[in-house]
Scaffold this motif. Structure first.
Motif, PDB file in Angstrom:
ATOM      1  N   UNK A 185       0.836  -1.204   0.000  1.00 33.24           N
ATOM      2  CA  UNK A 185       0.000   0.000   0.000  1.00 33.24           C
ATOM      3  C   UNK A 185       0.874   1.257   0.000  1.00 33.24           C
ATOM      4  N   UNK A 186       1.950   1.229   0.781  1.00 34.91           N
ATOM      5  CA  UNK A 186       2.887   2.353   0.786  1.00 34.91           C
ATOM      6  C   UNK A 186       3.531   2.526  -0.582  1.00 34.91           C
ATOM      7  N   UNK A 240       2.138   1.823  -3.393  1.00 35.42           N
ATOM      8  CA  UNK A 240       1.107   2.472  -4.215  1.00 35.42           C
ATOM      9  C   UNK A 240       1.054   3.966  -3.917  1.00 35.42           C
ATOM     10  N   UNK A 241       1.132   4.317  -2.632  1.00 32.91           N
ATOM     11  CA  UNK A 241       1.057   5.726  -2.229  1.00 32.91           C
ATOM     12  C   UNK A 241       2.254   6.517  -2.730  1.00 32.91           C
TER      13      UNK A 241
END
Lengths: 230, 230, 230, 230
Positions: free
Chosen positions: D58-59, D61-62
């Motif tokens: 997720x990080x 992706x961020x």
């Protein structure tokens, strides 16, 4: 008056702190039998550690809620950048000049250094100034406790004397007292809802302190980077 | 010798810097016609801004690659925490004591302060010490340029004299020169592949500098927080 | 049963939401008088916005406390990546094909887009899944409210019909209801101590929604990037 | 055509990957002699690991640069959240039902789980989508290689059969191939200047994979949390 959170944390994991105080690395320092190559390995890893330790404090400053909190974290960082790191590098050079072998400590972060610094960094990104103060405290406090315990046992002209004198001295003592007062104030502002997480963070950092001495004593590098003893 | 990246950035968006120098807020400061309430609004917002500006530097230190980079960013932060913020607060108190009305500046960050500080913070989390040095530079450089331009025009006993004297003085001048040298060195280490992004970051921060003076001149707060002029 | 935090937040800044509903951009959409170049500017900026909006959700997932929270944020991100962004790009192409002039919207983020996305990003780095859910909510809720309000007024074959139908439809409605339920659950877990900060974060994001429509209506780009109307 | 970076990384630390393939934990799985309590310890720690592994994605992706990069990281995260974690929890329940003793694996992250997840998290905060893809790859690739190697040796009705079948199957194979293609594309976009750092990051994650199996085989928990064998 409220109990000191710094003191409460220090008392919260006695088993771990017992292992810290009785550690063979420190016992061998006191008796003067610690091998130069173990001390070199320690210093090489500690130098890498301290850079990340200082950056963790910078992250704490960046994630603080007020400008006085920024200043407190900055003050802690100052000591690492201006005193401990230069002192460490000098001592490392002296140990190398004395002929200490490289047991792989120069080849990059050993497993426990990686674990400890990654834990500090990831905690700081997740948390705030109080979490940072909590995870940097076991290192800051234990060095003072260790140095106070050993300082009288070590010959005054030992390689380890200067190292101890710094942590025993008034400059470091006053700085540590301020750090503890800052932690207490941050904990006061945050309220009791944070205590359980702080206790866990403090315990993890304390365990990593013990693991760091273990690593140094055994010169434990990653298997593919290790250098066997003679 | 390589061209200075700090100088190259400064020269890279002349249109924006033109608006900065000719700004009515600054012209009115020079002629002594700037209203107290505009200056109050400016100081209130600048105080909130500087806290985040200092934290952005702390993030730069945390995201630096070496300990000297950590130290450079820490040095920049020191000036904000130890000099500019206390000075700003004192001046704000003086302006309030002189009877300046609150045009909503005390009610929280106005739109441009929010935009500027959010931009600094998000850039710092995405980038590293060089990105931070780049986005903090327009503020640092322009205050010196502005103060040098106006210092002779302003009456020596004006409210604005002390403010200007700080940015014109040798202390700030030496500090800014070091910041520029640090930026140049960071850019040298990073290589030419970063230049285009740095130019964009510098331009955005420069535009936000102009927007900040616009906001202060018009006391532009969010519509639901605004206080109309008398 | 506890009050819904999502509903409480929605009701907490009526003045701001009043400006949102009565906005001239939306009024002109309803009457069919909105110029193509304004709609183009909006779509160009919204496309840049949505990429950062999705990354903010990803950050929320990364900063979540449990795996169900990770999944909730991921679900919100899915809608942006899989539906809204492709839909937006298609519509933008259609508007360009219809001859809409570029008023500078293609030249990079305009001031309010930069402010809004920087606010989302910096909030997400500072906060956790709940803060992210809070700051993404004004956009998510207001699009449904706006579309429901306007859908009957707009000719069925208008350029804006498809845009509205998506936000009015059951797919989006169900997704929004899940987001609100997730926010409520996250707020429940976090406890009442967070409410005041959430309210502020929600208000700021709501103000930025209004400012985004303002920007689109006036095609307000940075002065040095702006393209004047014919 | 350019060489695959994913393949180049895989080939870059043969000594570490040798230890991975010959690991006693896996050998004992194949011969069916692995104790239930070791498998339980592994599953308990792996479940904690996978939550952080998903957040690391997720990080990524961020911190991605474009929306397709966001989508790639999201796709990797989907597999952990929707498949691997539920599957792991089911298997853990089955192992507990079969009477496996708790060797301390339920008491929190063991040292190597903490080290590995902290490394993933801190790398993701420092880096971007490419760094994330690089550090998640050793786990993703090695599970397929391990499962392919062992699948024929294990009795079809073993506890381990389902576990292996997932990683041997076409679903996982296609997903892994996409991840490798995404890594190659990200590396292509980033250029050759990143290769050395990627190689180091890949090596560190690979060493931590070996250390994870070591920890599971020895049920190595922190000393103060450990449960001795019968």
């Amino acid at each position: 008056m409220a109990e000191s959170t710094a003191r409460w944390l220090r008392a919260s994991c006695p088993q771990v702190w017992g292992s810290l105080h009785g550690h063979p690395f420190l016992r061998d320092m006191a008796t003067g039998t610690l091998s130069l190559e173990r001390f070199r390995f320690y210093l090489e890893q500690d130098t890498m550690y301290l850079v990340e330790y200082a950056k963790c404090m910078a992250l704490g400053a960046a994630r603080a809620r007020s400008v006085d909190e920024v200043a407190w974290l900055r003050d802690s960082m100052d000591n690492i950048v201006d005193n401990e790191l230069p002192k460490n590098r000098e001592l490392l050079q002296r140990v190398i000049d004395l002929g200490a072998r490289d047991r792989g400590g120069s080849r990059g972060m050993a497993p426990t250094t990686l674990a400890y610094t990654s834990f500090l960094t990831s905690t700081a990104y997740r948390g705030d100034a109080l979490d940072v103060m909590t995870v940097i405290m076991p290192c800051a406090v234990s060095y003072r406790e260790i140095a106070l315990e050993l300082v009288d046992q070590i010959a005054p002209d030992s390689l380890y004397t200067g190292w101890m004198e710094f942590f025993v001295g008034d400059f470091y003592g006053a700085r540590l007292a301020r750090m503890q007062a800052n932690l207490d104030e941050l904990a006061e502002r945050a309220g009791p809802g944070r205590r359980e997480l702080l206790r866990e963070e403090f315990a993890t950092a304390s365990r990593l302190e013990v693991a760091f001495w273990d690593m140094a004593y055994e010169c434990r590098q990653w298997p593919d980077l290790a250098v066997a003893p003679d």
